[in-house]
Write a protein that holds these residues in place. Structure first.
Motif, mmCIF file in Angstrom:
data_model
loop_
_atom_site.group_PDB
_atom_site.id
_atom_site.type_symbol
_atom_site.label_atom_id
_atom_site.label_comp_id
_atom_site.label_asym_id
_atom_site.label_seq_id
_atom_site.Cartn_x
_atom_site.Cartn_y
_atom_site.Cartn_z
ATOM 1 N N ALA A 1 11.171 1.962 4.996
ATOM 2 C CA ALA A 1 10.240 0.841 5.041
ATOM 3 C C ALA A 1 8.922 1.201 4.372
ATOM 4 O O ALA A 1 8.240 0.341 3.809
ATOM 5 N N THR A 2 8.539 2.470 4.436
ATOM 6 C CA THR A 2 7.327 2.925 3.773
ATOM 7 C C THR A 2 7.703 3.724 2.529
ATOM 8 O O THR A 2 8.857 4.091 2.333
ATOM 9 N N ASP A 3 6.693 3.993 1.712
ATOM 10 C CA ASP A 3 6.944 4.608 0.417
ATOM 11 C C ASP A 3 6.749 6.125 0.398
ATOM 12 O O ASP A 3 6.920 6.750 -0.640
ATOM 13 N N ASP A 4 6.408 6.702 1.547
ATOM 14 C CA ASP A 4 6.059 8.124 1.564
ATOM 15 C C ASP A 4 7.176 9.002 1.011
ATOM 16 O O ASP A 4 6.930 9.916 0.203
ATOM 17 N N VAL A 5 8.415 8.747 1.457
ATOM 18 C CA VAL A 5 9.538 9.584 1.040
ATOM 19 C C VAL A 5 9.780 9.430 -0.459
ATOM 20 O O VAL A 5 10.045 10.411 -1.163
ATOM 21 N N ILE A 6 9.679 8.211 -0.960
ATOM 22 C CA ILE A 6 9.916 7.962 -2.381
ATOM 23 C C ILE A 6 8.843 8.642 -3.219
ATOM 24 O O ILE A 6 9.137 9.257 -4.253
ATOM 25 N N VAL A 7 7.600 8.557 -2.787
ATOM 26 C CA VAL A 7 6.507 9.235 -3.490
ATOM 27 C C VAL A 7 6.768 10.735 -3.556
ATOM 28 O O VAL A 7 6.599 11.377 -4.604
ATOM 29 N N ARG A 8 7.213 11.296 -2.451
ATOM 30 C CA ARG A 8 7.486 12.728 -2.407
ATOM 31 C C ARG A 8 8.627 13.102 -3.359
ATOM 32 O O ARG A 8 8.555 14.116 -4.069
ATOM 33 N N GLY B 1 -2.401 10.653 -9.860
ATOM 34 C CA GLY B 1 -1.689 10.798 -11.110
ATOM 35 C C GLY B 1 -0.362 11.523 -10.939
ATOM 36 O O GLY B 1 -0.045 12.078 -9.890
ATOM 37 N N LEU B 2 0.428 11.477 -11.985
ATOM 38 C CA LEU B 2 1.706 12.168 -12.027
ATOM 39 C C LEU B 2 1.590 13.274 -13.066
ATOM 40 O O LEU B 2 1.420 13.002 -14.250
ATOM 41 N N ILE B 3 1.688 14.514 -12.627
ATOM 42 C CA ILE B 3 1.537 15.668 -13.506
ATOM 43 C C ILE B 3 2.745 16.561 -13.312
ATOM 44 O O ILE B 3 3.111 16.897 -12.180
ATOM 45 N N ASP B 4 3.383 16.938 -14.418
ATOM 46 C CA ASP B 4 4.579 17.768 -14.307
ATOM 47 C C ASP B 4 4.215 19.245 -14.246
ATOM 48 O O ASP B 4 3.033 19.625 -14.242
ATOM 49 N N VAL C 1 0.853 -1.185 0.000
ATOM 50 C CA VAL C 1 0.000 0.000 0.000
ATOM 51 C C VAL C 1 0.887 1.233 0.000
ATOM 52 O O VAL C 1 1.798 1.371 0.822
ATOM 53 N N VAL C 2 0.629 2.128 -0.909
ATOM 54 C CA VAL C 2 1.365 3.386 -0.986
ATOM 55 C C VAL C 2 0.526 4.468 -0.340
ATOM 56 O O VAL C 2 -0.544 4.811 -0.832
ATOM 57 N N GLU C 3 0.990 5.019 0.758
ATOM 58 C CA GLU C 3 0.209 6.002 1.495
ATOM 59 C C GLU C 3 0.090 7.293 0.700
ATOM 60 O O GLU C 3 1.070 7.827 0.196
ATOM 61 N N GLY C 4 -1.127 7.791 0.585
ATOM 62 C CA GLY C 4 -1.341 9.073 -0.063
ATOM 63 C C GLY C 4 -1.170 9.056 -1.559
ATOM 64 O O GLY C 4 -1.016 10.101 -2.165
ATOM 65 N N LEU D 1 4.992 0.960 -7.184
ATOM 66 C CA LEU D 1 4.764 2.295 -6.650
ATOM 67 C C LEU D 1 4.361 3.252 -7.775
ATOM 68 O O LEU D 1 3.411 4.032 -7.627
ATOM 69 N N PHE D 2 5.077 3.209 -8.889
ATOM 70 C CA PHE D 2 4.733 4.057 -10.034
ATOM 71 C C PHE D 2 3.345 3.705 -10.570
ATOM 72 O O PHE D 2 2.585 4.600 -10.967
ATOM 73 N N ILE D 3 3.023 2.427 -10.619
ATOM 74 C CA ILE D 3 1.703 2.013 -11.101
ATOM 75 C C ILE D 3 0.616 2.580 -10.190
ATOM 76 O O ILE D 3 -0.418 3.081 -10.660
ATOM 77 N N ALA D 4 0.862 2.535 -8.878
ATOM 78 C CA ALA D 4 -0.109 3.092 -7.934
ATOM 79 C C ALA D 4 -0.276 4.598 -8.120
ATOM 80 O O ALA D 4 -1.325 5.160 -7.792
ATOM 81 N N ARG D 5 0.746 5.264 -8.668
ATOM 82 C CA ARG D 5 0.674 6.699 -8.901
ATOM 83 C C ARG D 5 0.094 7.044 -10.269
ATOM 84 O O ARG D 5 0.023 8.208 -10.634
ATOM 85 N N GLY D 6 -0.303 6.038 -11.039
ATOM 86 C CA GLY D 6 -0.991 6.321 -12.297
ATOM 87 C C GLY D 6 -0.259 5.897 -13.551
ATOM 88 O O GLY D 6 -0.776 6.088 -14.657
ATOM 89 N N ILE D 7 0.939 5.334 -13.435
ATOM 90 C CA ILE D 7 1.618 4.789 -14.613
ATOM 91 C C ILE D 7 0.816 3.599 -15.128
ATOM 92 O O ILE D 7 0.526 2.666 -14.374
ATOM 93 N N ASP D 8 0.438 3.621 -16.415
ATOM 94 C CA ASP D 8 -0.315 2.493 -16.951
ATOM 95 C C ASP D 8 0.402 1.787 -18.098
ATOM 96 O O ASP D 8 -0.098 0.797 -18.635
ATOM 97 N N LYS D 9 1.589 2.303 -18.472
ATOM 98 C CA LYS D 9 2.416 1.619 -19.459
ATOM 99 C C LYS D 9 3.830 1.524 -18.905
ATOM 100 O O LYS D 9 4.412 2.533 -18.485
ATOM 101 N N LEU D 10 4.376 0.315 -18.908
ATOM 102 C CA LEU D 10 5.694 0.063 -18.341
ATOM 103 C C LEU D 10 6.534 -0.696 -19.353
ATOM 104 O O LEU D 10 6.140 -1.764 -19.819
ATOM 105 N N ARG D 11 7.677 -0.111 -19.701
ATOM 106 C CA ARG D 11 8.601 -0.770 -20.622
ATOM 107 C C ARG D 11 9.864 -1.158 -19.863
ATOM 108 O O ARG D 11 10.499 -0.321 -19.219
#
Length: 339
Positions: free
Chosen positions: A298-305, A11-14, A2-5, A63-73
């Motif tokens: 251990a959690t993904d919060d920092v990586i997500v940030r 989504g990922l928006i630049d 589970v990826v918090e937040g 983690l990227f998929i949970a953030r909205g990535i739907d294509k992975l190469r």
């Protein structure tokens, strides 16, 4: 996990409002070929401890998929030389099965495909790109510094037999591609394979001047149009390709033109190297280290940030410039970034 937040709805928006939905994930900087536009003859590779483990790659991908990535190469180097690589594909088959990942693809040089094609298909891979710059065995050996064209052809045949859709990637090289382009088109389209033509990019020192390799696709397209009838196709993938269909074959040609036509306005992708560095632009020297936090958090919060912050700094576009005698624009090789 589970990826918090985080979730697909976020989504990922630049910083330019572009939605990033495509991740190119490198699993190794190593390769069993030494293509003249990609690597120097005497390459130095990262130590094993610097490369993400398969478990770390899986965690990061999810983690990227949970953030909205739907294509992975999956890329490299050559991804299929990575020991245990099928374990990663097996893990990624789960988000394919539950629908959270729309597409799982692979870029490969084809040397290992005869061995892995059926397993890739079973893992949910439906489409792959195979690098093939020539149909001439001697030129192939020269361009790859010792590779076997027959082995790649066997791999392509195995991939097609396994039901994989194959696209051929051809790096356009001066004094070579012009002489083979019609044969390459006929070969690909007779086998229902699209053909992707790519201008060489100034990444890493490969031991030759890039200007001597560079063939602009504008001129190559004019040569193609002298024999084939091309109709532009208004396809958009958020990526670098512009498409044309060949009337005589019905097949597609993609033109990837980092020099002659900037393709960044709709960029929807980011890249992560095998050593865990996030690059939001292939042609800029931006870098965010994710590995350290993968190994200490251990959690993904920092990586997500970190990912969100990197996306906020994603450049509007690249600045590829070719100048005779100039050093490579970026020190990192294509084999490290993963294309």
């Amino acid at each position: 996990m589970v990826v918090e937040g985080a979730g697909p709805s976020c989504g990922l928006i630049d910083g330019f409002g572009r939605h990033v939905t495509y991740l190119r994930l490198s699993v190794t900087d190593r390769c069993d070929l030494r293509c003249v536009y990609c690597m120097s003859e005497d390459m130095s590779f990262r130590s094993r401890r610097d490369i993400l483990t398969l478990e770390e790659l899986t965690r990061l991908a999810r983690l990227f998929i949970a953030r909205g990535i739907d294509k992975l190469r999956i890329t490299g180097g050559e991804p299929l030389v990575r020991p245990g690589i099928l374990d990663l594909f097996a893990a990624l088959s789960e988000p394919i099965a539950d629908g959270s990942l729309r597409e799982l693809t692979l870029t490969t040089n084809g040397t290992q495909l005869a061995r892995f094609a059926e397993d890739l298909a079973r893992a949910g891979v439906r489409r792959i790109n195979v690098s093939l710059d020539t149909l001439d065995p001697e030129r192939f050996r020269a361009l790859t510094r010792g590779g076997s064209l027959a082995r790649v052809m066997d791999g392509i045949a195995a991939a097609r037999a396994a039901g994989l859709t194959v696209k051929l990637n051809v790096v356009a090289l001066k004094d070579g591609t012009e002489h083979e382009i019609h044969d390459l088109i006929a070969f690909a389209h007779a086998r229902e394979m699209a053909l992707s033509l790519i201008e060489t990019m100034p990444l890493g020192d490969v031991g030759v001047d890039r200007v001597d390799q560079y063939l602009p696709l504008d001129s190559l397209r004019r040569q193609i149009a002298g024999r084939w009838t091309l109709h532009d196709v208004p396809m958009r993938s958020g990526g670098p390709a512009r498409y044309a269909r060949v009337a005589e074959t019905g097949g597609l040609i993609e033109f990837i033109t980092p020099h002659t036509h900037n393709f960044c306005a709709d960029c929807n992708r980011v890249r992560v190297t095998a050593s865990g560095t996030l690059h939001t632009c292939l042609g800029q020297d931006d870098a965010t280290d994710l590995k350290a936090h993968l190994r200490t958090s251990a959690t993904d919060d920092v990586i997500v940030r970190l990912i969100d912050q990197a996306l906020g700094r994603k450049p509007k576009g690249h600045d590829f410039i070719l100048r005779r005698g100039a050093s490579p624009q970026l020190a990192r090789h294509m084999s490290e970034t993963g294309g």
